[in-house]
Design an enzyme around this catalytic site. Sequence first.
Site, PDB file in Angstrom:
ATOM      1  N   ARG A   1      13.356 -30.900  -3.220  1.00 20.01           N
ATOM      2  CA  ARG A   1      13.263 -29.634  -3.483  1.00 20.01           C
ATOM      3  C   ARG A   1      12.749 -28.986  -4.550  1.00 20.01           C
ATOM      4  O   ARG A   1      13.350 -29.386  -5.798  1.00 20.01           O
ATOM      5  CB  ARG A   1      14.855 -28.934  -3.369  1.00 20.01           C
ATOM      6  CG  ARG A   1      15.208 -28.634  -2.077  1.00 20.01           C
ATOM      7  CD  ARG A   1      16.457 -27.676  -2.012  1.00 20.01           C
ATOM      8  NE  ARG A   1      17.430 -28.009  -2.946  1.00 20.01           N
ATOM      9  CZ  ARG A   1      18.775 -27.280  -2.981  1.00 20.01           C
ATOM     10  NH1 ARG A   1      18.829 -26.305  -2.143  1.00 20.01           N
ATOM     11  NH2 ARG A   1      19.796 -27.813  -3.706  1.00 20.01           N
TER      12      ARG A   1
ATOM     13  N   THR B   1      11.139 -23.010  -6.546  1.00 17.02           N
ATOM     14  CA  THR B   1      10.922 -22.415  -5.183  1.00 17.02           C
ATOM     15  C   THR B   1      11.945 -22.674  -4.178  1.00 17.02           C
ATOM     16  O   THR B   1      12.031 -21.958  -3.051  1.00 17.02           O
ATOM     17  CB  THR B   1       9.393 -22.694  -4.730  1.00 17.02           C
ATOM     18  OG1 THR B   1       9.406 -23.937  -4.274  1.00 17.02           O
ATOM     19  CG2 THR B   1       8.298 -22.313  -5.493  1.00 17.02           C
TER      20      THR B   1
ATOM     21  N   ASP C   1      26.190 -32.705  -5.945  1.00 14.98           N
ATOM     22  CA  ASP C   1      24.746 -33.255  -5.592  1.00 14.98           C
ATOM     23  C   ASP C   1      24.878 -34.644  -5.031  1.00 14.98           C
ATOM     24  O   ASP C   1      25.575 -35.467  -5.672  1.00 14.98           O
ATOM     25  CB  ASP C   1      23.590 -33.453  -6.825  1.00 14.98           C
ATOM     26  CG  ASP C   1      22.661 -33.959  -6.530  1.00 14.98           C
ATOM     27  OD1 ASP C   1      21.332 -33.318  -6.717  1.00 14.98           O
ATOM     28  OD2 ASP C   1      22.145 -35.058  -5.686  1.00 14.98           O
TER      29      ASP C   1
ATOM     30  N   ASP D   1      23.278 -37.546  -6.610  1.00 17.55           N
ATOM     31  CA  ASP D   1      23.842 -38.046  -7.793  1.00 17.55           C
ATOM     32  C   ASP D   1      25.253 -38.653  -7.649  1.00 17.55           C
ATOM     33  O   ASP D   1      25.391 -39.895  -8.296  1.00 17.55           O
ATOM     34  CB  ASP D   1      24.085 -36.870  -8.601  1.00 17.55           C
ATOM     35  CG  ASP D   1      22.561 -36.517  -9.366  1.00 17.55           C
ATOM     36  OD1 ASP D   1      21.772 -37.303  -9.478  1.00 17.55           O
ATOM     37  OD2 ASP D   1      22.778 -35.177  -9.989  1.00 17.55           O
TER      38      ASP D   1
HETATM   39  N1  URA Z   1      21.975 -31.148  -1.875  1.00 19.17           N
HETATM   40  C1  URA Z   1      23.222 -31.432  -2.207  1.00 19.17           C
HETATM   41  O1  URA Z   1      23.186 -32.735  -2.622  1.00 19.17           O
HETATM   42  N2  URA Z   1      24.118 -30.734  -2.614  1.00 19.17           N
HETATM   43  C2  URA Z   1      24.208 -29.316  -2.166  1.00 19.17           C
HETATM   44  O2  URA Z   1      25.126 -28.765  -2.183  1.00 19.17           O
HETATM   45  C3  URA Z   1      23.106 -28.876  -1.697  1.00 19.17           C
HETATM   46  C4  URA Z   1      21.885 -29.713  -1.576  1.00 19.17           C
END
Ligand code: URA
Length: 209
Positions: A104, A108, A200, A203
């Site tokens: 991502r 943007t 995330d 992560d």
């Molecule tokens: N990607 C993720 O890992 N967590 C989110 O909350 C949104 C996208």
Amino acid sequence: MANLHIIDHPLIQHKISLMRDKNTGTKEFRELVSETAMLICYEATRDLPLKEIEMETPLCMARTKIVSGRKLAFVPLLRAGLGMIDGVTSLVPAAKIGHIGMFRDPETHEPVKYYAKLPEDIAERDVIIVDPMLATGNTACAAIDELKALGVKNIKFMCIISSPEGADNMMQTHPDVDIYCGVMDERLNDDKYIVPGLGDAGDRIFGTK
Ligand code: URA
């Protein structure tokens, strides 16, 4: 119109709650993602076709059923989708695995493809895309565009947590793609993270933060 399947099985809800906990460490988080993926996959594969075969049991001949026909591929969206592959392939070990890498753009929030490696016969396979988080839905929709351009006809999308915005986006953009998720969360925040979410997913699976 696509169907949105929220698999609210108690074991799935329990495992998602453990994943949300910021004190859950990498090893446990990874195991929970895998186990939850397996449980959601159980529902996502409910319509696999069966054929009847004859089999000799220790007692007699029996007519019995096995999965037949359509070939399946799982496509994890890199990198967090990789965390779901152990779980889904434990249910369907014969499935092939393709990879699509999208990130991502932090400004943007639009998807940028950086990698794709798919089975040669992908157009003849049913595909289940896996990604733990359906946030804006833009990445997932771009991956579906990619697969459709290669001739894939039957696509499902599996995630652990969805946002209402992501599910709406996918249902509008790809009304033929059914979505299977463990829970629908409240919303996206300004950074396009799912709230309450689990942070995330990449992560937390790979221990990179
Ligand atoms: N990607 C993720 O890992 N967590 C989110 O909350 C949104 C996208």
